[in-house]
Design a protein around this motif. Structure first.
Motif, PDB file in Angstrom:
ATOM      1  N   ARG A  89      37.682  42.634  31.513  1.00 12.56           N
ATOM      2  CA  ARG A  89      38.250  43.786  31.684  1.00 12.56           C
ATOM      3  C   ARG A  89      37.940  44.525  33.054  1.00 12.56           C
ATOM      4  O   ARG A  89      38.695  44.868  33.848  1.00 12.56           O
ATOM      5  CB  ARG A  89      37.706  44.919  30.626  1.00 12.56           C
ATOM      6  CG  ARG A  89      37.945  46.394  30.689  1.00 12.56           C
ATOM      7  CD  ARG A  89      37.300  47.106  29.758  1.00 12.56           C
ATOM      8  NE  ARG A  89      36.220  47.101  30.034  1.00 12.56           N
ATOM      9  CZ  ARG A  89      35.008  46.658  29.030  1.00 12.56           C
ATOM     10  NH1 ARG A  89      35.543  46.043  28.214  1.00 12.56           N
ATOM     11  NH2 ARG A  89      33.851  46.832  29.493  1.00 12.56           N
ATOM     12  N   ALA A  90      36.837  44.420  33.654  1.00 16.73           N
ATOM     13  CA  ALA A  90      36.301  45.146  34.904  1.00 16.73           C
ATOM     14  C   ALA A  90      36.762  44.454  35.917  1.00 16.73           C
ATOM     15  O   ALA A  90      37.254  44.822  37.112  1.00 16.73           O
ATOM     16  CB  ALA A  90      34.775  45.055  34.988  1.00 16.73           C
ATOM     17  N   PHE A  91      37.010  43.117  35.884  1.00 19.46           N
ATOM     18  CA  PHE A  91      37.477  42.121  37.366  1.00 19.46           C
ATOM     19  C   PHE A  91      39.040  41.983  36.831  1.00 19.46           C
ATOM     20  O   PHE A  91      39.624  41.435  37.742  1.00 19.46           O
ATOM     21  CB  PHE A  91      36.807  40.824  37.363  1.00 19.46           C
ATOM     22  CG  PHE A  91      35.468  40.978  37.761  1.00 19.46           C
ATOM     23  CD1 PHE A  91      35.090  42.073  38.176  1.00 19.46           C
ATOM     24  CD2 PHE A  91      34.689  40.030  37.216  1.00 19.46           C
ATOM     25  CE1 PHE A  91      33.588  42.344  38.828  1.00 19.46           C
ATOM     26  CE2 PHE A  91      33.241  40.001  37.629  1.00 19.46           C
ATOM     27  CZ  PHE A  91      32.801  41.338  38.102  1.00 19.46           C
ATOM     28  N   VAL A  92      39.678  42.243  35.906  1.00 21.42           N
ATOM     29  CA  VAL A  92      41.163  42.211  35.603  1.00 21.42           C
ATOM     30  C   VAL A  92      41.320  40.539  35.791  1.00 21.42           C
ATOM     31  O   VAL A  92      42.139  40.033  36.433  1.00 21.42           O
ATOM     32  CB  VAL A  92      41.841  42.851  36.040  1.00 21.42           C
ATOM     33  CG1 VAL A  92      43.571  42.669  35.681  1.00 21.42           C
ATOM     34  CG2 VAL A  92      41.485  44.316  36.369  1.00 21.42           C
ATOM     35  N   TYR A  93      40.519  40.008  34.845  1.00 29.77           N
ATOM     36  CA  TYR A  93      40.227  38.448  35.121  1.00 29.77           C
ATOM     37  C   TYR A  93      40.670  37.822  33.862  1.00 29.77           C
ATOM     38  O   TYR A  93      40.544  38.084  32.779  1.00 29.77           O
ATOM     39  CB  TYR A  93      39.018  37.894  35.482  1.00 29.77           C
ATOM     40  CG  TYR A  93      38.545  36.552  35.934  1.00 29.77           C
ATOM     41  CD1 TYR A  93      39.075  36.453  37.144  1.00 29.77           C
ATOM     42  CD2 TYR A  93      38.140  35.604  35.019  1.00 29.77           C
ATOM     43  CE1 TYR A  93      39.000  35.208  37.760  1.00 29.77           C
ATOM     44  CE2 TYR A  93      37.937  34.369  35.573  1.00 29.77           C
ATOM     45  CZ  TYR A  93      38.552  34.138  36.959  1.00 29.77           C
ATOM     46  OH  TYR A  93      38.239  32.836  37.520  1.00 29.77           O
ATOM     47  N   ASP A  94      41.338  36.677  33.835  1.00 27.06           N
ATOM     48  CA  ASP A  94      42.033  35.745  32.612  1.00 27.06           C
ATOM     49  C   ASP A  94      40.753  35.114  31.890  1.00 27.06           C
ATOM     50  O   ASP A  94      39.931  34.454  32.268  1.00 27.06           O
ATOM     51  CB  ASP A  94      42.717  34.660  33.340  1.00 27.06           C
ATOM     52  CG  ASP A  94      43.404  33.750  32.225  1.00 27.06           C
ATOM     53  OD1 ASP A  94      43.096  33.839  31.050  1.00 27.06           O
ATOM     54  OD2 ASP A  94      44.253  32.841  32.661  1.00 27.06           O
TER      55      ASP A  94
END
Length: 395
Positions: free
Chosen positions: A172-177
């Protein structure tokens, strides 16, 4: 970054011209690995333990390059490797040509990864403080914090997580897969489960000069986002009353002070020689965990790692209300979820150290719940799992 200006610009700008015209036209070396920990400040953290695992299991199959701004006796005692200073011409060369990168912090903003390079981001702790896109207002030196994080994370092929909580936060925080997050535990915690950890602890005590029979208290506070001199150079005011601590505990204990790598202040502790040991420049904090009987911290992520040892943890948070509500924000309710007591002044801290056994008993159930939630993946084999995923080897 070297920003020394001349009549023709700064050094890194000219190094990038060389990178563009020469280095990026040279083939990528798929068996070269570049390691960086805390912007080249030390040979430490998860990159260190991944490097040592690869040295043991793969040997000369890979060429190893360490980003290191000074010297490290510990690194010099390992196998074959090269070194370079961060943002030097050699650094730019290796960043352009290495087929693998293993970093524990974000990469330089100016650098763009070439196609075909594999970037393993180990990160550097389970988050208590909110990160990147989870933060509301930023009260720090860098105002483009979120966008920089987003752009950097696009280049990471893998991101290491120590537990499911971290996996959820990083996604969520890094908008990461999520599929690229390796929930394998932290390589730096492998040593905490090592069969010879007691022998390592004894060696570290001798190295630091800690007298036999003394209780060892590790004090590892973090930095405050709203107290800084410049970007990544933070102020630090010691709230612990060392005079009183020395009066109460110097006969039975010693204190190891470990400030955050972002903190620029160098503390004068000469008045407490033999009682307070300044370990802020000590490379491997995992070694300090092993020698410590108690950990005192605040909002630093060190307690997530230290909890693997199941030793007492105290939270000296003299500015809790301001920090939690105005500076950064937290991912958990500290008063309900932490594996130890919240202490907001020196009276409470001294009392807790005097009655540490009863505190350990009082918090035993909460500590066990915390351990099962945050330490359930670490088991001494994180390096092996990560190398298998990234390098395709079970060795």
């Amino acid at each position: 970054m070297d920003k020394k200006q001349g009549i023709i610009g700064n050094r890194i700008q000219w190094y990038r011209v060389v990178e563009h015209l020469i280095f990026n036209r040279m083939p990528i070396k798929q068996n070269w690995i570049i390691f960086e920990s805390f912007f080249g400040k030390s040979y430490s953290d998860s990159p260190k333990y991944l490097y040592e695992y690869l040295q043991r299991t793969q040997g000369d199959k890979y060429r190893y390059i360490w980003v290191l701004n000074g010297r490290s006796q510990a690194l010099e005692m390992t196998g074959k490797h090269k070194t370079c200073r961060m943002n030097s011409i050699r650094y730019v060369y290796y960043m352009a040509r290495c087929g693998y990168r293993i970093f524990n912090v974000r990469q330089p903003a100016w650098n763009k990864k070439r196609p075909g390079v594999v970037f393993l981001e180990t990160w550097h702790g389970t988050p208590l403080k909110k990160l990147a896109f989870d933060i509301g207002d930023i009260i720090s030196a860098s105002q483009n914090h979120k966008m920089v994080f987003y752009e950097h994370a696009r280049e990471w092929n893998y991101l290491v997580s120590a537990n499911r909580f971290s996996t959820d936060v990083f996604e969520r925080a890094f908008v990461y897969d999520r599929e690229k997050i390796l929930e394998c535990g932290y390589p730096r915690n492998d040593i905490l489960y090592s069969e010879n950890r007691d022998e390592i602890a004894e060696e570290v005590k001798k190295e630091l000069g800690i007298p036999e029979g003394k209780r060892v208290i590790l004090y590892a506070p973090t930095w405050r986002d709203n107290q800084y001199y410049d970007k990544a150079k933070y102020k630090f005011t010691l709230a612990m009353d060392l005079d009183r601590m020395q009066k109460e505990f110097s006969e039975s204990s010693v204190i190891l002070l470990r400030t955050h790598y972002h903190i620029a202040d160098i503390l004068d502790l000469s008045a407490y020689e033999g009682f307070v040991y300044n370990c802020s420049q000590y490379e491997d904090v995992s070694h300090l965990y092993l020698v410590s009987d108690i950990c005192i911290t605040d909002y630093s992520s060190v307690f997530f790692d230290y909890a693997n040892l199941k030793r007492p943890i105290l939270f000296f948070v003299y500015d809790l209300e301001e920090y939690a509500s105005e500076i950064r924000g937290m991912y958990m309710d500290m008063e309900k979820e932490l594996p130890g007591p919240i202490l907001q002044n020196n009276d409470e801290l001294v009392d807790a150290l005097m009655h540490i056994d009863s505190i350990a008993e009082r918090y035993s159930e909460r500590y066990q719940n915390f351990y099962e939630r945050f330490c359930n993946v670490d088991d001494g084999n994180a390096s092996a799992r990560i190398v298998e995923r990234v390098f395709g080897s079970k060795n």
